[in-house]
Design a protein around this motif. Structure first.
Motif, PDB file in Angstrom:
ATOM      1  N   LYS A 209       0.834  -1.215   0.000  1.00  0.00           N
ATOM      2  CA  LYS A 209       0.000   0.000   0.000  1.00  0.00           C
ATOM      3  C   LYS A 209       0.859   1.252   0.000  1.00  0.00           C
ATOM      4  O   LYS A 209       0.511   2.248  -0.638  1.00  0.00           O
ATOM      5  N   VAL A 210       1.979   1.215   0.732  1.00  0.00           N
ATOM      6  CA  VAL A 210       2.873   2.378   0.762  1.00  0.00           C
ATOM      7  C   VAL A 210       3.285   2.721  -0.669  1.00  0.00           C
ATOM      8  O   VAL A 210       3.201   3.870  -1.106  1.00  0.00           O
ATOM      9  N   TYR A 211       3.689   1.707  -1.432  1.00  0.00           N
ATOM     10  CA  TYR A 211       4.119   1.949  -2.807  1.00  0.00           C
ATOM     11  C   TYR A 211       2.954   2.436  -3.673  1.00  0.00           C
ATOM     12  O   TYR A 211       3.101   3.362  -4.464  1.00  0.00           O
ATOM     13  N   LEU A 212       1.803   1.780  -3.541  1.00  0.00           N
ATOM     14  CA  LEU A 212       0.666   2.123  -4.408  1.00  0.00           C
ATOM     15  C   LEU A 212       0.193   3.550  -4.150  1.00  0.00           C
ATOM     16  O   LEU A 212       0.021   4.340  -5.077  1.00  0.00           O
ATOM     17  N   VAL A 213      -0.004   3.876  -2.870  1.00  0.00           N
ATOM     18  CA  VAL A 213      -0.475   5.229  -2.552  1.00  0.00           C
ATOM     19  C   VAL A 213       0.562   6.251  -3.003  1.00  0.00           C
ATOM     20  O   VAL A 213       0.228   7.316  -3.523  1.00  0.00           O
ATOM     21  N   GLY A 214       1.842   5.905  -2.844  1.00  0.00           N
ATOM     22  CA  GLY A 214       2.894   6.829  -3.259  1.00  0.00           C
ATOM     23  C   GLY A 214       2.917   7.039  -4.755  1.00  0.00           C
ATOM     24  O   GLY A 214       3.190   8.130  -5.239  1.00  0.00           O
ATOM     25  N   ALA A 215       2.603   5.971  -5.509  1.00  0.00           N
ATOM     26  CA  ALA A 215       2.651   6.084  -6.965  1.00  0.00           C
ATOM     27  C   ALA A 215       1.493   6.933  -7.482  1.00  0.00           C
ATOM     28  O   ALA A 215       1.640   7.674  -8.449  1.00  0.00           O
ATOM     29  N   ASN A 216       0.328   6.832  -6.870  1.00  0.00           N
ATOM     30  CA  ASN A 216      -0.833   7.578  -7.345  1.00  0.00           C
ATOM     31  C   ASN A 216      -1.903   7.629  -6.251  1.00  0.00           C
ATOM     32  O   ASN A 216      -2.615   6.655  -6.035  1.00  0.00           O
ATOM     33  N   LYS A 217      -1.996   8.777  -5.596  1.00  0.00           N
ATOM     34  CA  LYS A 217      -2.945   8.905  -4.484  1.00  0.00           C
ATOM     35  C   LYS A 217      -4.389   8.697  -4.931  1.00  0.00           C
ATOM     36  O   LYS A 217      -5.171   8.034  -4.258  1.00  0.00           O
ATOM     37  N   ALA A 218      -4.739   9.288  -6.091  1.00  0.00           N
ATOM     38  CA  ALA A 218      -6.128   9.201  -6.552  1.00  0.00           C
ATOM     39  C   ALA A 218      -6.494   7.750  -6.859  1.00  0.00           C
ATOM     40  O   ALA A 218      -7.567   7.273  -6.484  1.00  0.00           O
ATOM     41  N   ALA A 219      -5.584   7.051  -7.546  1.00  0.00           N
ATOM     42  CA  ALA A 219      -5.864   5.649  -7.859  1.00  0.00           C
ATOM     43  C   ALA A 219      -5.885   4.825  -6.575  1.00  0.00           C
ATOM     44  O   ALA A 219      -6.648   3.867  -6.458  1.00  0.00           O
ATOM     45  N   GLY A 220      -5.060   5.214  -5.615  1.00  0.00           N
ATOM     46  CA  GLY A 220      -5.068   4.524  -4.327  1.00  0.00           C
ATOM     47  C   GLY A 220      -6.425   4.642  -3.663  1.00  0.00           C
ATOM     48  O   GLY A 220      -6.997   3.666  -3.183  1.00  0.00           O
ATOM     49  N   LYS A 221      -6.974   5.843  -3.671  1.00  0.00           N
ATOM     50  CA  LYS A 221      -8.288   6.063  -3.076  1.00  0.00           C
ATOM     51  C   LYS A 221      -9.334   5.230  -3.800  1.00  0.00           C
ATOM     52  O   LYS A 221     -10.188   4.609  -3.181  1.00  0.00           O
ATOM     53  N   ALA A 222      -9.247   5.201  -5.136  1.00  0.00           N
ATOM     54  CA  ALA A 222     -10.238   4.479  -5.927  1.00  0.00           C
ATOM     55  C   ALA A 222     -10.171   2.978  -5.695  1.00  0.00           C
ATOM     56  O   ALA A 222     -11.164   2.284  -5.882  1.00  0.00           O
TER      57      ALA A 222
ATOM     58  N   ASP B 343      -6.976   8.275 -11.986  1.00  0.00           N
ATOM     59  CA  ASP B 343      -7.239   7.444 -10.814  1.00  0.00           C
ATOM     60  C   ASP B 343      -7.566   5.992 -11.160  1.00  0.00           C
ATOM     61  O   ASP B 343      -8.187   5.299 -10.373  1.00  0.00           O
ATOM     62  N   GLY B 344      -7.120   5.554 -12.331  1.00  0.00           N
ATOM     63  CA  GLY B 344      -7.379   4.163 -12.678  1.00  0.00           C
ATOM     64  C   GLY B 344      -6.158   3.279 -12.540  1.00  0.00           C
ATOM     65  O   GLY B 344      -6.273   2.109 -12.212  1.00  0.00           O
ATOM     66  N   LEU B 345      -4.990   3.849 -12.758  1.00  0.00           N
ATOM     67  CA  LEU B 345      -3.785   3.030 -12.797  1.00  0.00           C
ATOM     68  C   LEU B 345      -2.688   3.627 -11.929  1.00  0.00           C
ATOM     69  O   LEU B 345      -2.612   4.830 -11.753  1.00  0.00           O
TER      70      LEU B 345
END
Lengths: 346, 503
Positions: A209-222, B343-345
């Motif tokens: 999750k640390v990596y995912l949220v860091g890569a893209n906060k908006a996509a992390g939320k989604a 916010d998709g990828l």
């Protein structure tokens, strides 16, 4: 317009860059290590001694542990905790207060466990509060700069800007100056933490999750991973790491003052700058989503080596701080060059 | 008005980008003081033609005549010198500067030192011309409404002595009242002798203000139509008129009468009144509407990505209202947004991490992720969604648009959704991947997943779903099933359900 994007074979250059993106940064760091090492052997007295290398790792351990904490913040895309040295400072004061006075109850004076827990509690509270504001959408720079002022101020106010001494023998000597298996306790702690943090990042859901949220906060939320809880957790982790370093350092000095960890005290300059340099020199992406604590650990050792070299060459603290600053700048340039190579293919 | 002597005439223009032919054979002309409509579906070549006219794209073949003389513009500013200017959808105004300063931004006509007062006086006539008589030129741009900002943009173009104005979907993001102001301005400018090229998806507007209409289909202009000789149905027929049969999988032969998810009184921003409908088990339900119609907003609020003022969902006998995507995911509602890059990828992360991102619990034990569970899991998903299994370790940012969309959609299978919501399933996706995505959606529906998608693509809406609900400016208009789904009816309902063209 018809956007017929054919799924063409990606160009060889893209694959090459993709494959070497990790390794290039690592290769640069390792070759710099080698250069330094060779230079040290031939041009510096007292370089190739076990004592010296132990000293290097020991130095690296102090800001390395804090940098491992900060890596979580940076990887999760929350930039930096700029109140690193202030967090360490207030936790150090808290610990020393506990060791010296027992927070007003003489029964507890000198009780290591109580003092340690108090210091950690302070770290958790400050980490949670700063993380909360960042998670709510506050700018991490502004929030943690404000935090820095408040934390330092409280520490100075509480201790009346005095040095808090506690006499030896005390219960924390094993942490401050003790050693196991021939290695100082703080060095061992650094190694254990580096291994543990790397395991967490690679092999737990939290790490992912640390990596995912860091890569893209908006996509992390989604996808159900919100930065709100993430910010609170990573800032708390980082603050606790600061507290641990503070406790170890204070145990070694048998005293604490609110301006420990600042430029005028520390031999290698300002602790916050040093720790941020460590994260950057390791090659972690400043925007988040890319990097590892392993890189940070290597960065810590590298900086310690450079610093050690400069000490042995007889430089005093001014030029050494300049050296650290230059390393930050260079690491950002190098990372920018290689990261661009890959991102340009999007 | 001399119709034999057009001020701008383009004939036999073609334009290719690599292997793609964006324009095959386009002819276009406009007279002085005329309003010419330019219509066509997405990908028909409208924007390419507009770019050629305004000088953004000099690499075309064909003839471009201005006032009878052959011309060639290398840059947009050359075209502007000759009096051709374009107001694009994305405005180029500076938000925290005043109206007057924005109008004279290039400073061409202004003395070296000018106070805001002089600028205001200079700006006045242009503002009057576009109908902004009540606006003080010293006002900051960001205090104006979006519609007023569009008018300021046009005033700026006029200040540079533009004779031919191209308006690219000026009302796409505007409400009814603001749209009317734009239309009034267009008519006023035309009466003052300016030529206007009006590009719009809103057919009611096209009918209201244009004299003639140029229709593009597949990069070929379909002749110029006199607006008074044609009606909406005829226009749509000319716009589409192509076989699409095999691109779409055949739809279900009946709709199950077993409601899977009931949407009660949902009321997000962008929607005028609470919306209620239900979706049945194993069906594909299409929400049709233009940008700003509310269809996308309804979808986002079902998924918890957009707050709803009121209402609830009933799914599997439970009634709830998700406050965040996280809560919706827990209830097995998956939502694939329309902007996959936003916010998709996780573009910088590998494909397999993207594929397993919504379902970390499925690939781990007590939060720990060791061994090759994730590897197998991601590869199965990739296989199921026709993504090259060998590439799962690549950064997802390196994939083409079509493959990125497959990853963005495919990752939701990892949560084994009951309801799959997709906003614009094939935006910016090539034809091959498009039909693969349609096939996949149909297969998922056949497996019992309820799919609700919103789309502005009229073909998709006509041929993919089992049921269609139409939206117009924040209102739910009508519902159609199976064979009753007809393009002209839907098009009418999403562009002009209240017969405003006849007003």
């Amino acid at each position: 317009m018809t956007a017929i994007t054919q799924d063409s074979q990606q160009p060889f250059s893209a694959k090459f860059l993709q494959f070497y993106k990790d390794r290039t940064l690592l290769a640069i760091l390792l070759s710099l290590f080698a250069v330094m090492f060779v230079y040290g052997i031939f041009f510096t007295d007292n370089y190739l001694t076990i004592t010296n290398f132990k000293a290097i790792i020991r130095d690296a351990a102090l800001y390395g542990i804090m940098a491992i904490g900060l890596t979580f913040v940076t990887l999760s895309g929350n930039f930096f905790l700029l109140s690193l040295k202030e967090t360490a400072s207030i936790c150090g004061v808290t610990f020393a207060m506990g060791m010296a006075t027992g927070f007003g109850s003489p029964d507890l004076a000198g009780n290591f466990l109580v003092s340690l827990l108090a210091a950690l509690a302070v770290a958790v509270v400050s980490g949670v509060i700063q993380g909360y504001f960042v998670g709510m959408g506050g700018n991490p720079i502004v929030v943690t700069l404000g935090g820095a002022g408040i934390l330092y101020g409280i520490g100075a106010w509480w201790s009346d800007n005095l040095v808090i001494n506690f006499k030896r023998p005390h219960d924390a000597e094993w942490l401050g100056t003790g050693s196991f298996l021939g290695l100082p306790s703080i060095t061992l702690a650094f190694i254990l933490m580096a291994v543990f943090a790397e395991l967490v990042l690679r092999h737990t859901n939290f790490g992912r999750k640390v990596y995912l949220v860091g890569a893209n906060k908006a996509a992390g939320k989604a996808t159900g991973h919100e930065n709100f809880s993430m910010a609170i957790i990573v800032f708390t982790i980082c603050s606790v790491c600061c507290a641990f370093v503070a406790v170890a350092f204070v145990s070694q000095m048998d005293s604490a003052q609110s301006n420990y960890f600042s430029a005028e005290f520390g031999s290698s300059g300002d602790m916050t700058i040093l720790v941020i340099a460590t994260v950057m020199v390791g090659g972690n992406s400043i925007m988040g989503g890319y990097g590892s604590t392993l890189r940070t650990s290597l960065g810590a050792i590298f900086i310690a080596m450079v610093d050690n070299m400069m000490v042995l060459q007889g430089f005093n603290s001014g030029p050494r701080i300049v050296g650290v600053g230059l390393m930050i700048v260079f690491s950002i340039i190098v990372f920018g060059l290689f990261a661009k190579g890959s991102r340009a293919q999007e | 008005m001399s119709s034999n002597n057009p001020v701008l005439k383009i004939s036999n223009v073609s334009r290719t980008f690599g292997a793609i032919q964006a324009l095959k054979e386009a002819n276009f002309e406009i007279n002085e003081g005329e309003i010419m409509g330019l219509v066509g579906e997405n990908g028909a070549g409208k924007s390419t033609l507009v770019k050629i006219i305004s000088g953004f794209d000099p690499g075309f073949k064909g003839s471009y005549k201005l006032k009878g003389k052959e011309v060639k513009f290398d840059t947009p500013s050359k075209a502007e010198e000759s009096g051709i200017a374009i107001a694009q959808q994305e405005l180029s105004l500076i938000p925290n500067m005043s109206v007057a300063e924005n109008i004279f931004l290039t400073g061409a006509k202004v003395k070296k030192f000018a106070t805001l007062n002089t600028l205001s006086k200079m700006a006045r006539p242009y503002l009057d011309e576009v109908g902004l008589t009540d606006i003080d030129p010293a006002t900051r741009i960001n205090l104006l409404s979006v519609g007023e900002q569009h008018l300021v943009e046009v005033a700026r173009l006029i200040s540079r002595e533009a004779k031919i104005l191209i308006l690219d979907e000026p009302t796409a993001a505007l409400g009814e009242l603001e749209s009317r102001r734009i239309l009034e301005m267009v008519q006023r400018l035309a009466a003052n002798g300016k030529s206007i090229i009006y590009v719009s998806h809103r057919l009611d507007e096209i009918f209201k203000i244009t004299k003639r209409i140029t229709i593009l289909r597949d990069g070929v202009s379909q002749g110029v139509q006199e607006t008074k000789d044609i009606d909406v149905n005829k226009l749509v027929e000319i716009m589409l008129g192509r076989e699409l049969a095999n691109m779409f999988p055949s739809r279900a032969d009946h709709i199950s009468m077993d409601p899977k998810i009931e949407i009660n009184e949902l009321w997000p921003d962008g929607v005028l009144e609470p919306i209620s409908f239900s979706a049945y088990k194993g069906e594909i339900l299409g929400l049709s509407g233009q940008l700003g119609s509310g269809a996308g907003e309804v979808l986002a609020s079902i998924a918890g990505a957009l707050q709803s003022r009121s209402g609830s969902l009933t799914l599997n006998g439970e009634t709830f209202l998700p406050k965040s995507p996280n809560q919706a995911i827990k209830k097995k509602i998956a939502y694939c947004s329309s902007d996959r890059k936003k916010d998709g990828l996780f573009l910088g992360r590998p494909i397999f991490e993207n594929l397993t991102s919504p379902a970390l619990d499925a690939i781990s034990r007590f939060g720990f992720n060791f061994g090759d569970t994730e590897d197998t899991y991601a590869k199965n998903l990739a296989q199921e969604f026709l993504i090259d299994v060998k590439r799962v370790y690549d950064e997802s940012g390196l994939l083409s648009g079509g493959n990125q969309q497959k990853v963005a959609l495919g990752k939701w299978l990892s949560i084994k959704p009951d309801v799959l919501l997709v906003n614009e399933p094939t935006r910016g996706v090539d034809v091959g991947a498009k039909s693969e995505i349609y096939q996949r959606m149909r297969e998922l529906a056949a497996r019992g997943i309820t799919i609700i998608f919103a789309s502005t693509d009229i073909q998709e809406i006509t041929y993919l779903p089992d049921r269609v609900i139409t939206f117009y400016r924040g209102m739910m208009i009508d519902e159609h099933r199976l064979e009753q789904i007809k393009t002209p009816v839907i098009l009418k309902e999403i562009t002009d359900p209240f017969n405003e063209t006849n007003l």
